[in-house]
Enzyme design. Structure first.
Site, PDB file in Angstrom:
ATOM      1  N   GLU A 145       0.800  -1.233   0.078  1.00 46.64           N
ATOM      2  CA  GLU A 145       0.175  -0.016   0.125  1.00 46.64           C
ATOM      3  C   GLU A 145       0.757   1.179  -0.091  1.00 46.64           C
ATOM      4  O   GLU A 145       2.031   1.183   0.599  1.00 46.64           O
ATOM      5  CB  GLU A 145      -0.684   0.057   1.292  1.00 46.64           C
ATOM      6  CG  GLU A 145      -1.761  -1.326   1.445  1.00 46.64           C
ATOM      7  CD  GLU A 145      -2.529  -1.299   2.571  1.00 46.64           C
ATOM      8  OE1 GLU A 145      -3.311  -0.569   3.068  1.00 46.64           O
ATOM      9  OE2 GLU A 145      -1.978  -2.084   3.554  1.00 46.64           O
TER      10      GLU A 145
ATOM     11  N   LYS B 132       2.191   4.894   1.046  1.00 44.69           N
ATOM     12  CA  LYS B 132       2.171   5.405   2.586  1.00 44.69           C
ATOM     13  C   LYS B 132       2.109   6.897   2.183  1.00 44.69           C
ATOM     14  O   LYS B 132       2.958   7.772   2.010  1.00 44.69           O
ATOM     15  CB  LYS B 132       3.780   5.157   3.294  1.00 44.69           C
ATOM     16  CG  LYS B 132       3.828   5.642   4.620  1.00 44.69           C
ATOM     17  CD  LYS B 132       5.034   5.139   5.215  1.00 44.69           C
ATOM     18  CE  LYS B 132       5.207   5.795   6.882  1.00 44.69           C
ATOM     19  NZ  LYS B 132       5.030   6.976   6.945  1.00 44.69           N
TER      20      LYS B 132
ATOM     21  N   ASP C 272       1.207  10.686   3.363  1.00 45.89           N
ATOM     22  CA  ASP C 272       1.856  11.692   4.311  1.00 45.89           C
ATOM     23  C   ASP C 272       0.676  12.384   4.805  1.00 45.89           C
ATOM     24  O   ASP C 272       0.372  13.507   4.212  1.00 45.89           O
ATOM     25  CB  ASP C 272       3.031  12.090   3.651  1.00 45.89           C
ATOM     26  CG  ASP C 272       4.020  12.866   4.610  1.00 45.89           C
ATOM     27  OD1 ASP C 272       3.931  12.486   5.992  1.00 45.89           O
ATOM     28  OD2 ASP C 272       4.764  13.584   4.445  1.00 45.89           O
TER      29      ASP C 272
ATOM     30  N   TYR D 250      -7.229   2.190   5.638  1.00 46.27           N
ATOM     31  CA  TYR D 250      -6.201   1.009   5.252  1.00 46.27           C
ATOM     32  C   TYR D 250      -6.260   0.022   6.423  1.00 46.27           C
ATOM     33  O   TYR D 250      -5.453  -0.985   6.221  1.00 46.27           O
ATOM     34  CB  TYR D 250      -4.771   1.740   5.210  1.00 46.27           C
ATOM     35  CG  TYR D 250      -4.191   2.558   6.502  1.00 46.27           C
ATOM     36  CD1 TYR D 250      -4.003   1.496   7.646  1.00 46.27           C
ATOM     37  CD2 TYR D 250      -4.001   3.588   6.538  1.00 46.27           C
ATOM     38  CE1 TYR D 250      -3.285   2.304   8.784  1.00 46.27           C
ATOM     39  CE2 TYR D 250      -3.361   4.609   7.587  1.00 46.27           C
ATOM     40  CZ  TYR D 250      -3.078   3.772   8.526  1.00 46.27           C
ATOM     41  OH  TYR D 250      -2.631   4.419   9.670  1.00 46.27           O
TER      42      TYR D 250
ATOM     43  N   LYS E 170      10.880   3.505   2.755  1.00 48.46           N
ATOM     44  CA  LYS E 170      10.911   5.000   2.482  1.00 48.46           C
ATOM     45  C   LYS E 170      11.506   5.127   1.222  1.00 48.46           C
ATOM     46  O   LYS E 170      12.596   4.870   1.003  1.00 48.46           O
ATOM     47  CB  LYS E 170      11.541   5.696   3.665  1.00 48.46           C
ATOM     48  CG  LYS E 170      10.736   5.334   5.183  1.00 48.46           C
ATOM     49  CD  LYS E 170       9.288   5.848   4.798  1.00 48.46           C
ATOM     50  CE  LYS E 170       9.052   7.334   5.281  1.00 48.46           C
ATOM     51  NZ  LYS E 170       9.297   7.514   6.708  1.00 48.46           N
TER      52      LYS E 170
ATOM     53  N   CYS F 246      30.880  21.800  28.915  1.00 42.19           N
ATOM     54  CA  CYS F 246      29.722  22.080  28.446  1.00 42.19           C
ATOM     55  C   CYS F 246      29.153  23.552  28.173  1.00 42.19           C
ATOM     56  O   CYS F 246      29.627  24.366  29.186  1.00 42.19           O
ATOM     57  CB  CYS F 246      28.610  21.905  29.902  1.00 42.19           C
ATOM     58  SG  CYS F 246      26.974  21.862  29.820  1.00 42.19           S
TER      59      CYS F 246
ATOM     60  N   CYS G 136      27.086  24.736  31.344  1.00 44.89           N
ATOM     61  CA  CYS G 136      27.436  25.091  32.793  1.00 44.89           C
ATOM     62  C   CYS G 136      29.067  25.118  33.007  1.00 44.89           C
ATOM     63  O   CYS G 136      29.588  25.244  34.021  1.00 44.89           O
ATOM     64  CB  CYS G 136      26.874  23.966  33.676  1.00 44.89           C
ATOM     65  SG  CYS G 136      27.583  22.476  33.348  1.00 44.89           S
TER      66      CYS G 136
ATOM     67  N   CYS H 199      27.967  15.810  29.849  1.00 44.08           N
ATOM     68  CA  CYS H 199      28.267  16.739  30.858  1.00 44.08           C
ATOM     69  C   CYS H 199      27.752  15.831  32.204  1.00 44.08           C
ATOM     70  O   CYS H 199      26.563  15.535  32.547  1.00 44.08           O
ATOM     71  CB  CYS H 199      27.297  17.906  30.831  1.00 44.08           C
ATOM     72  SG  CYS H 199      27.321  19.034  32.410  1.00 44.08           S
TER      73      CYS H 199
ATOM     74  N   CYS I  63      23.161  21.355  36.030  1.00 45.44           N
ATOM     75  CA  CYS I  63      23.181  21.673  34.521  1.00 45.44           C
ATOM     76  C   CYS I  63      21.772  22.264  34.317  1.00 45.44           C
ATOM     77  O   CYS I  63      21.025  21.337  34.255  1.00 45.44           O
ATOM     78  CB  CYS I  63      23.796  20.775  33.715  1.00 45.44           C
ATOM     79  SG  CYS I  63      23.976  21.314  32.125  1.00 45.44           S
TER      80      CYS I  63
END
Length: 664
Positions: free
Chosen positions: A110, A112, A114, A221, A308, A402, A405, A420, A426
């Site tokens: 079938e 697909k 969107d 479907y 896809k 980081c 922080c 981190c 943080c």
């Protein structure tokens, strides 16, 4: 003819005209004559309100206002689909299928589409409710809006089950999308970006009369539940058509994977001539008994795969690289791009994944890069155009501290990402953990969103998710966009979360590597947060499907004094930190250590119920037979190759009834 009979006759005629026009694309009456009949029916219904029908053709125009969409739990979970991006992926999928089931395998292909997934429930032939996919477990009820879509039958034709569900996609055809945008531009408004997002957004409009103005369509479907007699998916599609649903005619029955490839290759080109957006092909095992044998993973059916189509690619310039901190402390580099249109949206950012990916592609600021949408959803950089590289270009140096922080980053052996380690100090980690805690699949706290969490943290009102339970109305009212009603809703949502079951609370804690499925496994095995907190790495590794990484992460979490304090506070606030007595009563250790395969067709209970019984009694369900299999619960039509394998390995086969008797 009585007034009631005349009203009913007009309704039937208009439904049939509607079906011919919107589903069959074969009108048998002019638009003018249709409007005359519709106006006649409207006049009769207004004059005789005692004959009101919620599914009358006159109500397609909308008018109902929905301020808050109710959250509805799906009776049958709406799973995601596993994706494939090459024909080799599909061949591997077919190999896995043929290892698990006997006999020849047919496939249904079938397209697909969107759009926005929808689940429709029908009762006695009438549309009862329409619910969005949501997170697959629960979604929003949008029935008044769906009723305005002409291709959705409000009353079914022919024979049908007393109650059933059917799934499909709400889409916006290209022609309608273009006309909508032309009108918006004329009115000086910003045009919509793409049909998919516009269709999805339409479902949540508060005024159904506004939805009725949009030329939405509904392609179905998948029938779910109901007492039907079909044995294959392809038969179910034909049954749906006969009941009046708009099922795409492009669906094709294929006898082999080679025929599947032919279908894919044809539509990879032909899709550009379709009136709708489509981004791939869904391939399903046709035989419903074989589907049942294959079952599901925690996220997707094993009997279906989405192929896809190759993603659209564009080139643009990389202006800068910034770094984001996730709730677990993981650092993700982000490419900030010169804005470019890709697959209907303007792309400004793309993920660079990690330091290895940057080094592998030698990505540098100022480069011209090729961007595509991974699975046509998340933009990613796939290559660099080295011929366009500036002469003064310098290699990218990955950050060492980081960005939030300034803590020195760590990278464990075998890990792809930098982290981190400033777990409690943080800010993005703190906010991210609380946002995860309140999310739908976790504590599902209504009235509290991600933006409000960030405001609460920045205002110093909360520092962790336990602090949520100490909030007062006086504290939250001064927050931006916080009114009396919304403050009450927020506090009520926090209070209601105290009833969320243990496995979801465990998932909500945000322990690294402990997702939904792992949380359920741990909750079931340890039954309380206290038992889990005292478990050692060795103990945890003895639990089915718990590996060293998960075990170490759980032990690390409960070894931290700050986490111990938070968990203790959650106990005092009355959260569910153990399996309820009611649930414990249905669980035993009778099958502990046993690996059981379920195969065939059953009569006393369903396959799903059998598997639940095995798990509730401490056993593990396996989809394949091996030397570790304890025994097989064998129903009717068990495949000969499975029987042969069981005999070779000397594995016992027991009947459904013998198994049920053993549990009594």
């Amino acid at each position: 003819m009585s007034i009631q009979l005349k009203i009913n006759a007009l309704r039937d005629q208009l439904r049939e005209h509607n079906y011919n026009y919107y589903v069959l694309d074969n009108p048998t009456i002019s638009d003018y004559d249709f409007d005359i009949q519709l106006k006649e029916l409207q006049a009769l219904e207004e004059a005789h309100p005692e004959f009101y029908d919620a599914n009358s053709p006159t109500l397609r125009v909308g008018g109902a206002i929905t301020k808050n969409f109710n959250t509805v739990v799906h009776k049958h979970r709406m799973y995601s689909l596993d994706n494939s991006y090459s024909l080799e992926d599909l061949k591997d999928w077919e190999t896995r299928i043929k290892k698990s089931i006997d006999g020849d395998v047919e496939y249904v292909c079938e397209l697909k589409y969107d759009g926005a997934s929808i689940n429709l429930t029908y009762q006695n032939g009438s549309l009862l409710k329409a619910v969005t996919r949501g997170d697959g477990m629960q979604g929003d009820e949008v029935t008044p809006n769906i009723k305005t879509i002409n291709s959705v039958p409000l009353q079914l034709k022919g024979d049908y089950a007393e109650e059933f569900e059917i799934r499909g996609e709400i889409i916006l055809p290209y022609d309608g999308f273009i006309k909508m945008n032309e009108a918006r531009v004329e009115n000086g408004e910003e045009p919509y970006k793409n049909p998919r997002n516009t269709a999805s957004g339409s479902l949540k409009l508060q005024d159904s009369a506004e939805v009725a103005k949009r030329p939405l369509d509904c392609l179905l479907y998948g029938l779910v539940g109901g007492d039907f007699d079909y044995k294959t998916h392809f038969e179910s599609l034909e049954k749906a058509r006969k009941m009046g649903f708009k099922v795409p005619k492009e669906a094709k029955l294929c006898q082999s994977i080679d025929e599947v490839f032919e279908f894919i290759n044809h539509w990879d080109q032909a899709r550009h001539n379709l009136p709708y957006e489509t981004d791939g092909v869904v391939v399903k095992v046709n035989n419903l008994h074989q589907q049942d044998e294959l079952g599901f993973t925690s996220k997707a059916p094993r009997w279906a795969m989405a192929y896809k189509f190759k993603a659209e690619q564009v080139s643009t310039v990389l202006n800068s690289i910034t770094y984001q901190v996730g709730r677990t402390g993981a650092i993700t580099p982000v490419a900030n791009l010169e804005p470019v249109e890709l697959a209907g949206t303007i792309v400004k950012r793309a993920s660079l994944h990690n330091a290895d990916q940057i080094e592998k592609l030698d990505i540098r600021v100022g480069d011209t890069v090729y961007v595509e949408k991974g699975g046509e959803i998340i933009p990613k950089i796939i290559a660099v155009n080295l011929e366009e590289r500036p002469a003064d270009s310098k290699p990218t140096e990955y950050i060492t501290n980081c960005p939030e922080c300034d803590t020195l980053l760590k990278r464990e052996a075998g890990e792809a990402k930098h982290f981190c380690p400033n777990y409690n100090g943080c800010s993005p980690q703190v906010i991210g953990r609380i946002q995860h805690y309140i999310s739908r699949k976790a504590m599902d706290i209504e009235g509290l969103g991600g933006e409000t969490v960030a405001l609460l943290v920045k205002a110093g009102l909360i520092h962790n998710y336990a602090d949520l339970y100490t909030l007062t109305k006086d504290q939250v009212l001064p927050l931006e966009r916080m009114a009396e009603k919304s403050a009450d809703n927020l506090l009520a949502g926090i209070e209601a979360s105290k009833q969320i079951p243990f496995e979801r609370v465990l998932f909500a804690l945000g322990i690294r590597f402990v997702g939904e499925t792992v949380a359920k496994t741990l909750a079931k095995h340890y039954k309380s947060i206290d038992a889990l907190a005292f478990a050692s790495v060795i103990d945890l590794e003895q639990v089915n499907e718990i590996g060293i990484r998960i075990a170490e992460s759980v032990v690390d979490f409960f070894s931290d004094p700050k986490n111990q304090d938070i968990v203790n506070r959650l106990k005092t606030y009355g959260l569910q930190l153990q399996i309820s007595a009611e649930k414990l009563a249905s669980q035993t250790d009778k099958l502990k250590g046993q690996v059981i395969v379920v195969s065939g067709v059953f009569h006393s209970v369903s396959r799903t119920e059998l598997k639940k019984l095995i798990e509730d009694n401490g056993g593990k369900v396996s989809s394949s037979i091996s030397s570790k299999t304890s025994y097989i619960v064998a129903g009717d039509n068990m495949g000969p190759s499975k029987k042969d394998k069981a005999e070779k390995l000397n594995i016992e086969l027991i009947t459904e009834q013998d198994f049920l008797n053993s549990l009594e």
